[in-house]
Design a protein around this motif. Structure first.
Motif, short mmCIF file in Angstrom:
data_model
loop_
_atom_site.label_atom_id
_atom_site.label_comp_id
_atom_site.label_asym_id
_atom_site.label_seq_id
_atom_site.Cartn_x
_atom_site.Cartn_y
_atom_site.Cartn_z
N SER A 19 0.87 -1.17 0.00
CA SER A 19 0.00 0.00 0.00
C SER A 19 0.91 1.22 0.00
N HIS A 20 0.68 2.11 -0.93
CA HIS A 20 1.62 3.20 -1.17
C HIS A 20 0.93 4.55 -1.01
N GLY A 21 1.59 5.47 -0.34
CA GLY A 21 1.09 6.84 -0.23
C GLY A 21 0.58 7.18 1.16
N MET A 22 0.32 8.46 1.35
CA MET A 22 -0.12 8.95 2.66
C MET A 22 -1.57 9.41 2.59
N TYR A 23 -2.23 9.34 3.73
CA TYR A 23 -3.58 9.86 3.86
C TYR A 23 -3.52 11.33 4.28
N TYR A 24 -4.66 12.00 4.17
CA TYR A 24 -4.78 13.42 4.51
C TYR A 24 -4.19 13.72 5.89
N GLU A 25 -4.49 12.86 6.86
CA GLU A 25 -4.05 13.11 8.24
C GLU A 25 -2.54 13.04 8.40
N ASP A 26 -1.85 12.42 7.46
CA ASP A 26 -0.39 12.27 7.55
C ASP A 26 0.36 13.55 7.17
N ARG A 96 -1.25 8.45 -3.06
CA ARG A 96 -2.59 7.95 -2.72
C ARG A 96 -3.65 8.93 -3.20
N GLY A 97 -3.24 9.95 -3.93
CA GLY A 97 -4.17 10.99 -4.37
C GLY A 97 -5.32 10.49 -5.21
N VAL A 98 -6.45 11.14 -5.06
CA VAL A 98 -7.65 10.85 -5.83
C VAL A 98 -7.64 11.66 -7.12
N ALA A 99 -7.14 12.89 -7.05
CA ALA A 99 -7.11 13.77 -8.23
C ALA A 99 -6.04 14.84 -8.04
N ASN A 100 -5.39 15.17 -9.12
CA ASN A 100 -4.48 16.32 -9.14
C ASN A 100 -5.35 17.53 -9.48
N LEU A 101 -5.33 18.55 -8.65
CA LEU A 101 -6.20 19.70 -8.85
C LEU A 101 -5.54 20.84 -9.62
N GLY A 150 22.89 21.60 -5.17
CA GLY A 150 22.00 22.47 -4.42
C GLY A 150 21.58 23.74 -5.12
N ARG A 151 21.79 23.85 -6.42
CA ARG A 151 21.35 25.05 -7.15
C ARG A 151 19.88 24.86 -7.53
N GLN A 152 19.02 25.72 -7.00
CA GLN A 152 17.60 25.63 -7.31
C GLN A 152 17.36 26.09 -8.74
N PHE A 153 16.58 25.29 -9.50
CA PHE A 153 16.29 25.68 -10.88
C PHE A 153 14.80 25.88 -11.14
N MET A 154 13.94 25.43 -10.23
CA MET A 154 12.51 25.65 -10.44
C MET A 154 11.76 25.58 -9.12
N VAL A 155 10.52 26.10 -9.15
CA VAL A 155 9.63 26.04 -8.01
C VAL A 155 8.20 26.06 -8.55
N CYS A 156 7.31 25.36 -7.87
CA CYS A 156 5.89 25.40 -8.25
C CYS A 156 5.05 25.04 -7.04
N GLU A 157 3.77 25.38 -7.13
CA GLU A 157 2.80 24.95 -6.13
C GLU A 157 1.85 23.97 -6.80
N ARG A 158 1.36 23.01 -6.01
CA ARG A 158 0.44 22.02 -6.55
C ARG A 158 -0.56 21.66 -5.47
N SER A 159 -1.80 21.46 -5.88
CA SER A 159 -2.85 21.01 -4.98
C SER A 159 -3.40 19.69 -5.48
N PHE A 160 -3.71 18.81 -4.55
CA PHE A 160 -4.26 17.51 -4.91
C PHE A 160 -5.26 17.06 -3.85
N LEU A 161 -6.15 16.19 -4.28
CA LEU A 161 -7.18 15.63 -3.42
C LEU A 161 -6.68 14.29 -2.91
N VAL A 162 -6.76 14.08 -1.60
CA VAL A 162 -6.27 12.84 -1.00
C VAL A 162 -7.30 12.36 0.02
N PRO A 163 -7.50 11.04 0.13
CA PRO A 163 -8.54 10.53 1.04
C PRO A 163 -8.18 10.69 2.51
#
Length: 169
Positions: A19-26, A96-101, A150-163
């Motif tokens: 079983s792979h991934g984390m739940y919302y509470e994690d 464990r995501g349900v959907a990438n938002l 350690g040279r940063q080349f990108m950054v982004c934000e992402r939201s996803f739905l998780v059970p």
């Protein structure tokens, strides 16, 4: 404290199912996950993926053109680095995501070249239970991509739905 992203659930006798991934509470706001292993990008990766994505800009696929630029060689397409960073971060974020938002605030800060090894790290920036889906929560993360060491080349934000854990039992 330890957090598990992969566990073996007992099925029967000596049979287990991964079983792979984390739940919302994690997820805890402020936690930072360093994703390993990294990924070394090859010239073939850059050429094949640039052509697959129909990104035929010569800066990515033409060494002679690249020699005439300030970089003196082809750049790895940001479509490739964005996809790899997303993949590197999957196991400890949305496995464990349900959907990438969606993604937001995607920024590329410096070039990546064939032969570079890239790594990712993710910080949990927000979480809330879903209003429209009572058994799920929305987690928002900020993921950064780094070229070793350690040279940063990108950054982004992402939201996803998780059970939520209790909604799955």
């Amino acid at each position: 404290m330890k957090k598990s992203i992969s566990v073996l659930e007992h099925i029967d006798g000596q049979r287990y199912r991964e079983s792979h991934g984390m739940y919302y509470e994690d997820f805890d706001v402020g936690d930072i996950y360093e994703h390993r292993p990294g990924r070394t990008i090859s010239e073939a990766d850059n050429t094949w993926m640039s052509l697959l994505c129909m990104n035929t800009h010569p800066l990515h696929i033409d060494a002679a053109y690249g020699e005439q630029t300030e970089f003196k060689k082809p750049l790895v397409s940001s479509l490739i680095t964005f996809a790899i960073i997303g993949g590197l971060s999957l196991a400890s974020t949305s496995a464990r995501g349900v959907a990438n938002l969606g993604w937001s605030n995607v920024r590329f800060l410096s070039p990546v070249f064939a032969g570079d090894t890239i790594y990712a790290e993710t910080r949990v920036v927000a979480k809330r239970q879903s209003d429209s889906r009572p058994g799920d929560g929305i987690v928002t993360v900020e993921t950064k991509g780094f070229v070793h060491p350690g040279r940063q080349f990108m950054v982004c934000e992402r939201s996803f739905l998780v059970p939520l854990r209790n909604a799955q039992q």
